[in-house]
Design a protein around this motif. Structure first.
Motif, PDB file in Angstrom:
ATOM      1  N   VAL A 432       3.109 -12.423  -3.104  1.00 48.08           N
ATOM      2  CA  VAL A 432       3.010 -12.183  -1.663  1.00 48.08           C
ATOM      3  C   VAL A 432       3.013 -10.679  -1.412  1.00 48.08           C
ATOM      4  N   CYS A 433       1.957 -10.191  -0.763  1.00 51.39           N
ATOM      5  CA  CYS A 433       1.776  -8.745  -0.525  1.00 51.39           C
ATOM      6  C   CYS A 433       1.546  -8.485   0.959  1.00 51.39           C
ATOM      7  N   GLY A 434       1.677  -7.233   1.328  1.00 50.38           N
ATOM      8  CA  GLY A 434       1.126  -6.770   2.594  1.00 50.38           C
ATOM      9  C   GLY A 434      -0.265  -6.220   2.325  1.00 50.38           C
ATOM     10  N   ASP A 435      -0.999  -5.897   3.387  1.00 50.70           N
ATOM     11  CA  ASP A 435      -2.348  -5.366   3.168  1.00 50.70           C
ATOM     12  C   ASP A 435      -2.306  -3.968   2.568  1.00 50.70           C
ATOM     13  N   GLY A 436      -1.191  -3.244   2.758  1.00 49.38           N
ATOM     14  CA  GLY A 436      -1.042  -1.942   2.120  1.00 49.38           C
ATOM     15  C   GLY A 436      -0.754  -2.068   0.644  1.00 49.38           C
ATOM     16  N   SER A 437       0.229  -2.866   0.295  1.00 50.08           N
ATOM     17  CA  SER A 437       0.594  -3.015  -1.115  1.00 50.08           C
ATOM     18  C   SER A 437      -0.503  -3.713  -1.910  1.00 50.08           C
ATOM     19  N   PHE A 438      -1.241  -4.616  -1.271  1.00 53.42           N
ATOM     20  CA  PHE A 438      -2.356  -5.276  -1.954  1.00 53.42           C
ATOM     21  C   PHE A 438      -3.371  -4.249  -2.449  1.00 53.42           C
ATOM     22  N   GLN A 439      -3.648  -3.245  -1.612  1.00 56.64           N
ATOM     23  CA  GLN A 439      -4.656  -2.260  -1.983  1.00 56.64           C
ATOM     24  C   GLN A 439      -4.191  -1.315  -3.085  1.00 56.64           C
ATOM     25  N   MET A 440      -2.902  -1.333  -3.383  1.00 55.08           N
ATOM     26  CA  MET A 440      -2.406  -0.511  -4.486  1.00 55.08           C
ATOM     27  C   MET A 440      -2.586  -1.181  -5.847  1.00 55.08           C
ATOM     28  N   ASN A 462      -1.621  -7.145   8.673  1.00 61.17           N
ATOM     29  CA  ASN A 462      -1.400  -6.715  10.053  1.00 61.17           C
ATOM     30  C   ASN A 462      -2.131  -5.413  10.372  1.00 61.17           C
ATOM     31  N   GLY A 463      -2.933  -4.921   9.425  1.00 61.86           N
ATOM     32  CA  GLY A 463      -3.708  -3.717   9.680  1.00 61.86           C
ATOM     33  C   GLY A 463      -2.912  -2.428   9.631  1.00 61.86           C
ATOM     34  N   TYR A 464      -1.650  -2.507   9.198  1.00 65.97           N
ATOM     35  CA  TYR A 464      -0.784  -1.326   9.173  1.00 65.97           C
ATOM     36  C   TYR A 464       0.032  -1.285   7.880  1.00 65.97           C
ATOM     37  N   LEU A 465       0.547  -0.108   7.575  1.00 65.35           N
ATOM     38  CA  LEU A 465       1.672   0.004   6.650  1.00 65.35           C
ATOM     39  C   LEU A 465       2.902  -0.366   7.480  1.00 65.35           C
ATOM     40  N   GLY A 466       3.203  -1.664   7.481  1.00 66.66           N
ATOM     41  CA  GLY A 466       4.080  -2.236   8.504  1.00 66.66           C
ATOM     42  C   GLY A 466       5.490  -1.684   8.522  1.00 66.66           C
ATOM     43  N   VAL A 483      -0.398   5.454   9.285  1.00 71.60           N
ATOM     44  CA  VAL A 483       0.005   4.082   8.984  1.00 71.60           C
ATOM     45  C   VAL A 483      -1.073   3.041   9.285  1.00 71.60           C
ATOM     46  N   GLU A 484      -2.156   3.438   9.954  1.00 69.34           N
ATOM     47  CA  GLU A 484      -3.160   2.456  10.361  1.00 69.34           C
ATOM     48  C   GLU A 484      -4.166   2.229   9.242  1.00 69.34           C
ATOM     49  N   LEU A 485      -4.369   0.962   8.863  1.00 65.22           N
ATOM     50  CA  LEU A 485      -5.275   0.616   7.767  1.00 65.22           C
ATOM     51  C   LEU A 485      -6.605   0.052   8.256  1.00 65.22           C
ATOM     52  N   ASN A 486      -6.707  -0.249   9.548  1.00 65.92           N
ATOM     53  CA  ASN A 486      -7.969  -0.682  10.167  1.00 65.92           C
ATOM     54  C   ASN A 486      -8.547  -1.970   9.583  1.00 65.92           C
ATOM     55  N   HIS A 487      -7.712  -2.766   8.974  1.00 65.68           N
ATOM     56  CA  HIS A 487      -8.157  -4.066   8.434  1.00 65.68           C
ATOM     57  C   HIS A 487      -9.285  -3.945   7.411  1.00 65.68           C
ATOM     58  N   PHE A 488      -9.286  -2.870   6.647  1.00 64.78           N
ATOM     59  CA  PHE A 488     -10.202  -2.753   5.522  1.00 64.78           C
ATOM     60  C   PHE A 488      -9.403  -2.795   4.229  1.00 64.78           C
ATOM     61  N   CYS A 529      -3.290 -13.997   5.530  1.00 63.43           N
ATOM     62  CA  CYS A 529      -2.449 -14.514   6.611  1.00 63.43           C
ATOM     63  C   CYS A 529      -2.370 -13.433   7.685  1.00 63.43           C
ATOM     64  N   LEU A 530      -2.909 -13.701   8.867  1.00 62.55           N
ATOM     65  CA  LEU A 530      -2.979 -12.685   9.923  1.00 62.55           C
ATOM     66  C   LEU A 530      -1.651 -12.585  10.669  1.00 62.55           C
ATOM     67  N   ILE A 531      -1.100 -11.365  10.682  1.00 57.59           N
ATOM     68  CA  ILE A 531       0.206 -11.087  11.276  1.00 57.59           C
ATOM     69  C   ILE A 531       0.032 -10.164  12.474  1.00 57.59           C
ATOM     70  N   ASP A 532       0.839 -10.360  13.493  1.00 55.65           N
ATOM     71  CA  ASP A 532       0.830  -9.470  14.652  1.00 55.65           C
ATOM     72  C   ASP A 532       1.151  -8.045  14.203  1.00 55.65           C
ATOM     73  N   PRO A 533       0.285  -7.076  14.507  1.00 54.89           N
ATOM     74  CA  PRO A 533       0.518  -5.696  14.057  1.00 54.89           C
ATOM     75  C   PRO A 533       1.845  -5.108  14.518  1.00 54.89           C
ATOM     76  N   MET A 534       2.373  -5.592  15.636  1.00 53.79           N
ATOM     77  CA  MET A 534       3.609  -5.035  16.175  1.00 53.79           C
ATOM     78  C   MET A 534       4.839  -5.878  15.841  1.00 53.79           C
ATOM     79  N   ASP A 535       4.667  -6.884  14.987  1.00 58.90           N
ATOM     80  CA  ASP A 535       5.824  -7.695  14.587  1.00 58.90           C
ATOM     81  C   ASP A 535       6.784  -6.830  13.776  1.00 58.90           C
ATOM     82  N   VAL A 536       8.060  -7.136  13.898  1.00 54.46           N
ATOM     83  CA  VAL A 536       9.081  -6.344  13.208  1.00 54.46           C
ATOM     84  C   VAL A 536       9.952  -7.259  12.368  1.00 54.46           C
TER      85      VAL A 536
END
Length: 539
Positions: A432-440, A462-466, A483-488, A529-536
């Motif tokens: 299980v990754c975030g979109d930031g860690s996945f790209q690493m 969530n398009g961010y380094l959350g 922190v913005e990854l722009n969903h790429f 899995c699409l997450i709200d960008p502002m979720d905490v």
């Protein structure tokens, strides 16, 4: 036989079946020699992930993981993986190629002082000078890595040493290092003090750390807790010592932990710490916290005991061996019913976290995923918000949770999951990754496909380094920087590029069916899995 062949034979003598690495001229003799053995070499796509894969491999099967890389940038890339293993006490032997001995110190092409550079992150390091020393050095390296408090050992081998003749291969039957004598059995007098303190206690708590898993001691620690009805909490690395729904388990401790676990430490009169470092993520001010309490600290590393908190009863020893001894001692009376009931009330209080109104609630997703996985499945969490959501909401049964706890290395989950899957091909493994860690570490999808690893990969997108975004929200009044990854990249195209089935979850209604679809699809799968960008993590 030359030095490279001696390395290959030494690995065979040590029982190694799998190594992880990346070739280069300065290590080619070793990889060539491995072709003459039954040892399987796994080609990673960047060297740090060789250590991460070896880490996942070691953590699941209890053996020493092996990473092999070339000199210069190959060796320096490996350092992040070495440091990650060191922080979590994972036994690795890392073999690096080096330029010819006569050129060491001349700043020649692809030379790096790797033994010096990695010194802070290894238990010990060797720069091999003579090919005839290779069997002894590797025998010692494996022993040091696995004994006492486990950790990585580095063996740097110059090119000319790999090619030099070994006149006689001598494999040491045993290792006897005069200045290195780990203690495994706890002092009997100290164990008796622990039992006496337990008898006098009315509010005992047992806190388990990653050391419990490192010594394969979860079963015996659980047996001790059940024998005396002691409530159990865990650090992040100790999750899984007890099943989540066990009546004695009160959750994870720390600034991202649960109310019951944190209140348990505050209100306890006796705290038994087993295989835990008492680091800042678990306890922010341990000196104040343990005033007026009896603190028992059990650890195989004497340097950890008393380092971060005043200890009443120090016990140096292997956690498994210590609790096996405690179970044989004369039983004491330990009444905890009222205390357990108090903690159960805390445990049953609903979380203050507010679920997002749109997209997918990551906390609910983790609960659904973990309950849908096989009972003994391996869940590998990366670093960031996904790690905290995972650790706070996972429902553990008889499986394992793996993550980078000490170093907090992003990009750990995919390579570690591949290593775990290769260690036990029959076991279900989910990363299980975030979109930031996945790209690493997304380049390791190629390794995964090449090795036919049926790892299921989840990307919470969530398009961010959350985690950093959340910190900036709170500490910098929503001034977001870098922190913005722009969903790429587009993950559907990534899956297509690697011939992976792709599944996308956009809302809570479709979540259960798509989680089931992912787990039931044969082979590797990429799920977004699409997450709200502002979720905490916490409200």
């Amino acid at each position: 036989m030359n030095g490279a062949q001696a390395i290959a034979k030494s690995l065979q003598m040590q029982g190694v079946k799998t190594v992880f690495g990346y070739p280069g001229v300065a290590i080619c003799p070793v990889f060539d020699s491995l072709l003459e053995t039954d040892i399987h070499s796994v080609l990673v796509r960047i060297e740090a992930n060789a250590a991460h894969m070896a880490s996942g491999f070691a953590r699941l099967n209890g053996e020493v993981g092996v990473a092999i890389c070339t000199s210069g940038p190959g060796a320096t890339n490996l350092i992040t993986g070495i440091a990650t293993a060191y922080a979590d006490s994972i036994p690795l032997v890392c073999i690096t190629g080096q330029v010819n001995s006569a050129l060491v110190g001349s700043d020649v092409f692809q030379e790096a002082d790797i033994t010096g550079a990695a010194e802070s992150f290894v238990k010990y390091s060797y720069l091999v000078r003579k090919a005839g020393d290779i069997p002894r050095i590797l025998r010692e390296a494996f022993y040091i890595a696995a004994s006492g408090r486990p950790g990585p050992v580095l063996v740097d081998v110059p090119m000319d040493v790999q090619l030099a003749e070994v006149k006689k291969f001598v494999w040491p039957e045993e290792v006897n290092l005069r200045t290195y004598k780990p203690t495994y059995k706890g002092n009997t007098a100290q164990l008796k003090k622990l039992m006496k303190a337990l008898a006098a206690s009315r509010r005992p708590i047992l806190c388990t750390g990653g050391g419990v898993h490192l010594c394969q001691g979860a079963g015996v620690v659980r047996a001790f807790a059940e024998k005396y009805n002691i409530p159990v909490i865990s650090t992040m690395m100790g999750i899984g010592t007890m099943p989540t729904q066990h009546p004695l388990y009160m959750g994870m401790l720390g600034n991202n932990g649960g109310m019951a676990a944190n209140r348990a430490v505050v209100d306890a009169d006796l705290v038994i710490m087993a295989g835990a470092r008492l680091a800042d993520r678990a306890l922010s001010n341990p000196t104040e916290l343990f005033k007026g309490k009896t603190l028992v600290h059990i650890d195989v590393d004497p340097a950890e005991i008393g380092k971060n908190a005043p200890v009443s009863i120090p016990i140096v020893g292997d956690v498994k061996a210590v609790f096996e001894e405690l179970l044989t001692m004369e039983p004491v009376e330990c009444t905890t019913e009222a205390w357990r009931q108090t903690l159960r009330v805390y445990r049953q209080k609903p979380s203050a976290r507010k679920a997002p109104e749109r997209l997918v609630d990551p906390a609910a997703f983790v609960r659904t995923l973990s309950l849908s996985m096989q009972e003994n499945a391996v869940y590998v969490a990366d670093v960031g918000q996904n790690q905290i959501w995972s650790c706070a909401n996972i429902v553990m049964r008889e499986g394992r949770l793996m993550t980078s706890g000490g170093m907090g290395t992003m990009g750990y989950a995919i390579p570690a999951a591949v290593g775990a899957q290769l260690a036990d091909p029959a076991r279900q493994v989910v990363a299980v990754c975030g979109d930031g860690s996945f790209q690493m570490s997304m380049m390791e999808l190629a390794t995964m496909k090449q090795e036919n690893c049926p790892v299921k990969i989840v990307v919470m997108n969530n398009g961010y380094l959350g985690m950093v975004r959340e910190y900036q929200q709170n500490a910098y009044d929503r001034r977001y920087a870098m922190v913005e990854l722009n969903h790429f990249p587009r993950l559907d195209k990534m899956a297509e590029a690697y011939d992976l089935p792709y599944i996308r979850i956009e809302n809570m209604q479709e979540m259960p069916d798509k989680v089931k679809q992912m787990l039931e699809t044969p082979g590797a799968v990429l799920l977004e899995c699409l997450i709200d960008p502002m979720d905490v993590v916490k409200n």
